[in-house]
Design a protein around this motif. Structure first.
Motif, PDB file in Angstrom:
ATOM      1  N   VAL A  47       0.818  -1.153  -0.213  1.00 40.79           N
ATOM      2  CA  VAL A  47       0.207   0.105   0.032  1.00 40.79           C
ATOM      3  C   VAL A  47       0.775   1.166  -0.028  1.00 40.79           C
ATOM      4  N   SER A  48       1.880   1.290   0.789  1.00 42.96           N
ATOM      5  CA  SER A  48       2.791   2.656   1.142  1.00 42.96           C
ATOM      6  C   SER A  48       3.394   2.826  -0.376  1.00 42.96           C
ATOM      7  N   ALA A  51       1.175   4.377  -3.035  1.00 45.91           N
ATOM      8  CA  ALA A  51       0.526   5.545  -2.651  1.00 45.91           C
ATOM      9  C   ALA A  51       1.746   6.577  -2.798  1.00 45.91           C
ATOM     10  N   ARG A  72       0.084  13.878   1.919  1.00 44.56           N
ATOM     11  CA  ARG A  72      -0.919  12.710   1.979  1.00 44.56           C
ATOM     12  C   ARG A  72      -1.638  12.975   3.341  1.00 44.56           C
ATOM     13  N   THR A  74      -4.101  10.285   5.593  1.00 45.19           N
ATOM     14  CA  THR A  74      -4.684   8.851   5.728  1.00 45.19           C
ATOM     15  C   THR A  74      -5.845   8.784   6.741  1.00 45.19           C
ATOM     16  N   VAL A 117      -5.543   8.927   1.280  1.00 46.12           N
ATOM     17  CA  VAL A 117      -5.074   7.319   1.138  1.00 46.12           C
ATOM     18  C   VAL A 117      -6.119   6.823   2.256  1.00 46.12           C
ATOM     19  N   PRO A 119      -6.173   3.153   3.556  1.00 46.77           N
ATOM     20  CA  PRO A 119      -6.000   1.541   3.210  1.00 46.77           C
ATOM     21  C   PRO A 119      -6.893   0.566   3.399  1.00 46.77           C
ATOM     22  N   TRP A 158      -8.242  10.581  -4.505  1.00 46.56           N
ATOM     23  CA  TRP A 158      -8.619   9.523  -3.454  1.00 46.56           C
ATOM     24  C   TRP A 158      -8.024   8.221  -3.915  1.00 46.56           C
ATOM     25  N   LEU A 159      -7.124   7.448  -3.170  1.00 45.61           N
ATOM     26  CA  LEU A 159      -6.521   6.265  -3.477  1.00 45.61           C
ATOM     27  C   LEU A 159      -6.805   5.333  -2.348  1.00 45.61           C
TER      28      LEU A 159
END
Length: 636
Positions: A47-48, A51, A72, A74, A117, A119, A158-159
């Protein structure tokens, strides 16, 4: 992120997942309306890296130096409204340290769009989901909170990440806000500064703020091609069609950037034509198959007749079915030689893919919701007020149990200036915050599927009542597969656990083709271990479990060979069948008060008494499997 010369590589090609994901991220940056990217089944350890790549692409579009990403933010299960819209600022005043409130991370103030982000989208708090629905795809946003008033045009990207089986539990309004959706379970980023590979130089030039933006013209077949790739069911809206068209337009911009090449002058006022070919490439990019197929059915495969028996014995199976497999009774290898080639039905239609690779897994995951009403699982306590389940959010405390200390201190710090200024932090009852926990499941469905005995039975129809029970009671599902073709080791059974019956892996397991060996004893041993762990869980044990075994009882792999995965030369006899019955007896010892066992008999001849023998060892009942015509089974 460095730039490399462009290569002639189709982003729709399935053999380069990293390049496909990088293409999708660049398309999201190029198109202002593609603000949401949702990735399914990405391993958490990657994930990191993903991103960071997305932040660097956004930084390149904002004119930042190479490798410098955008800020970023989270969001997770503990996110509240104050984290999104407000940002406390600490400063030293005449009376000591003072707190001042300013616009939060979602109230955009930077020159380049920030990156949000998520997760785990399924674990996102309600304020975070509400913010995503309000901002993604919106033309204007307005903030009025704690004396702050501000309006802006949302440009943040947005991720989000989510498991395919969790998509069915999310709101359709939330999922539709993410225009770019990909399944990337096989993504393996490379170590180093470029996990998804270098950014092509032409793409990097197209991302710069001063890059030309030619006008766009849609081809004649553009709209028809978009509709051909989407389902025409009611209630889906037009967001999917708009998303596919915008991705095609972004791919057309990338094609134009590679055609012009950096350093060359483009033709003045030359319109950019977006054709049906770009739509097809956009569909291949997100792995979206065409919903409207040609009406001509494929020609059926030839059927090979089985040879007639030379002497007395069991009846041969009908043409087109797999021959009846006899238990091994003589010395020899455990795995039989390949049998006569017979018809497996018409070949699959080109373009079909498993549900897990679809960008819309909520459409095809698991059984439907008809026939039952959802019920919240009962909470089990081991004391006066035991804390159960994973933390999914924070709310105002209702009592002094399970308090959230960090959130409580942050709430009290906001009012420190009006409660006496410097000195010890004063906490009043209104500041107390407690955790919100998801209820742990207290029921479990365990399926043992013997793929070598299915024949023409419809396992979907046979197992529908059990899957419906698990869906209504929100039970977890543990699936053990025996004798599946393509298994890592055909002498061993495979298994997986799912949070609910709508996991796409369950639907795939019900149609898995058969293999050669039948490690039934090892499959029952794995099922018993899973039930034993569930009953002895240290936090919340099961109140009810249902074990469903679909098999003809003809195990031809001993338990010892299944546990080791190695084949021992020598006589087998009834060792595999005997070990399966003994494993069933150990499952029965777990207790019949909370465990109910069912054996589904496919009715394979001869040796029709083996399923009943296995059911007696389990202490359960036997039902007949439904055939291809859907005839209901009967209890014996």
């Amino acid at each position: 992120m460095s730039a490399r010369p462009p290569q002639a590589q189709d982003p729709g090609e399935p053999d380069d997942v990293s390049h496909r994901l990088l293409t999708a991220l660049v398309c999201s940056v190029l198109e202002p309306a593609l603000t949401g990217v949702l990735l399914f089944d990405l391993p958490p350890e990657h994930v990191s890296a993903v991103a960071r790549v997305f932040a660097e692409v956004l930084g390149a579009a904002g004119g930042r130096p190479p490798g410098a990403g955008v800020p970023r933010t989270t969001l997770d299960a503990s996110t509240v409204d104050e984290d999104l819209w407000l940002r406390p600022r600490v400063r030293r005043g005449p009376d000591g340290i003072e707190f001042a409130l300013g616009p939060g991370p979602l109230a955009e103030t930077a020159d380049s769009p920030p990156l949000v982000v998520v997760p785990d989208l399924a674990r996102l708090s309600v304020p975070g989901m509400r913010a995503a629905v309000q901002l993604l795809g919106a033309d204007v946003a307005t903030l009025e909170h704690s004396g702050i008033r501000r309006s802006w045009t949302p440009r943040a990207r947005w991720l989000a990440f989510c498991r395919s089986e969790d998509a069915v539990h999310l709101s359709p309004h939330l999922l539709d806000r993410f225009a770019v959706r990909l399944g990337v379970p096989d993504l393996r980023p490379t170590p180093g500064p470029e996990p998804l590979g270098p950014l092509p130089a032409a793409w990097a030039a197209a991302l710069t703020p001063g890059a030309p933006r030619p006008s766009v013209t849609l081809g004649e077949e553009f709209a028809a091609s978009v509709l051909d790739h989407l389902d025409d069911r009611d209630g889906l809206g037009q967001r999917r069609a708009l998303a596919l068209g915008r991705i095609a337009r972004a791919l057309a911009r990338l094609d134009e950037a590679e055609r012009v090449r950096p350093g060359r002058e483009a033709a003045p006022d030359a319109p950019l034509l977006v054709t049906a070919a770009h739509v097809g490439r956009a569909a291949r990019l997100i792995r979206l198959r065409a919903a409207h197929r040609p009406s001509t059915p494929p020609e059926p495969a030839p059927v090979h007749e089985l040879p007639e028996p030379s002497g007395p014995g069991p009846e041969p199976p009908p043409a087109g079915l797999r021959p009846v497999r006899e238990p091994a009774v003589e010395a020899g290898p455990l795995v039989q030689e390949p049998e006569t080639v017979v018809s497996l039905g018409p070949a699959p239609v080109p373009g079909d893919r498993p549900a897990s690779s679809s960008p819309y897994p909520e459409d095809t995951a698991g059984p439907g919701t008809d026939g039952g009403t959802l019920r919240t699982p009962a909470r089990r306590t081991a004391g006066a007020r035991a804390s159960r389940g994973a933390v999914v959010g924070v709310r105002r405390a209702r009592d002094l149990w399970d308090l959230a200390p960090v959130r409580t201190a942050m709430e009290a710090a906001k009012y420190r200036a009006i409660r006496g200024g410097p000195g010890p932090l004063v906490i009043v009852p209104q500041d107390l915050r407690g955790y919100v926990r998801a209820p742990e499941p207290v029921r479990m469905l365990t399926l043992v599927l013997d793929h070598t005995c299915r024949g023409d039975q419809d396992w979907h129809t046979t197992l529908e009542p059990f899957l419906q029970w698990a869906y209504v009671t929100r039970a977890t599902v543990h699936v053990v597969e025996v004798g599946a073709r393509g298994a890592a080791n055909e002498l061993r059974a495979g298994s997986f656990s799912a949070r609910s019956t709508r996991d796409p892996r369950i639907a795939a397991a019900l149609v898995r083709p058969p293999g050669r060996a039948t490690p039934l004893a090892h499959g029952l041993d794995q099922a018993g271990s899973a039930l034993r762990r569930a009953f002895r869980h240290h936090r919340a044990g099961l109140v009810e479990a249902l074990l469903v075994v679909v098999t003809d009882g003809r195990g031809n792999v001993p338990l010892a060979a299944g546990r080791t995965g190695h084949q021992d030369r020598g006589p087998v006899g009834r060792t595999g069948t005997t070990d399966a019955v003994e494993a069933a007896g150990r499952i029965r010892a777990l207790g019949r008060s909370r465990l109910h066992s069912v054996v589904v008999d496919p009715g394979r001849r001869p040796y029709t008494a083996l399923p009943a023998e296995l059911a007696d060892a389990l202490g359960g009942v036997v039902i007949a499997a439904r055939d291809g015509d859907g005839e209901a089974g009967r209890a014996r």
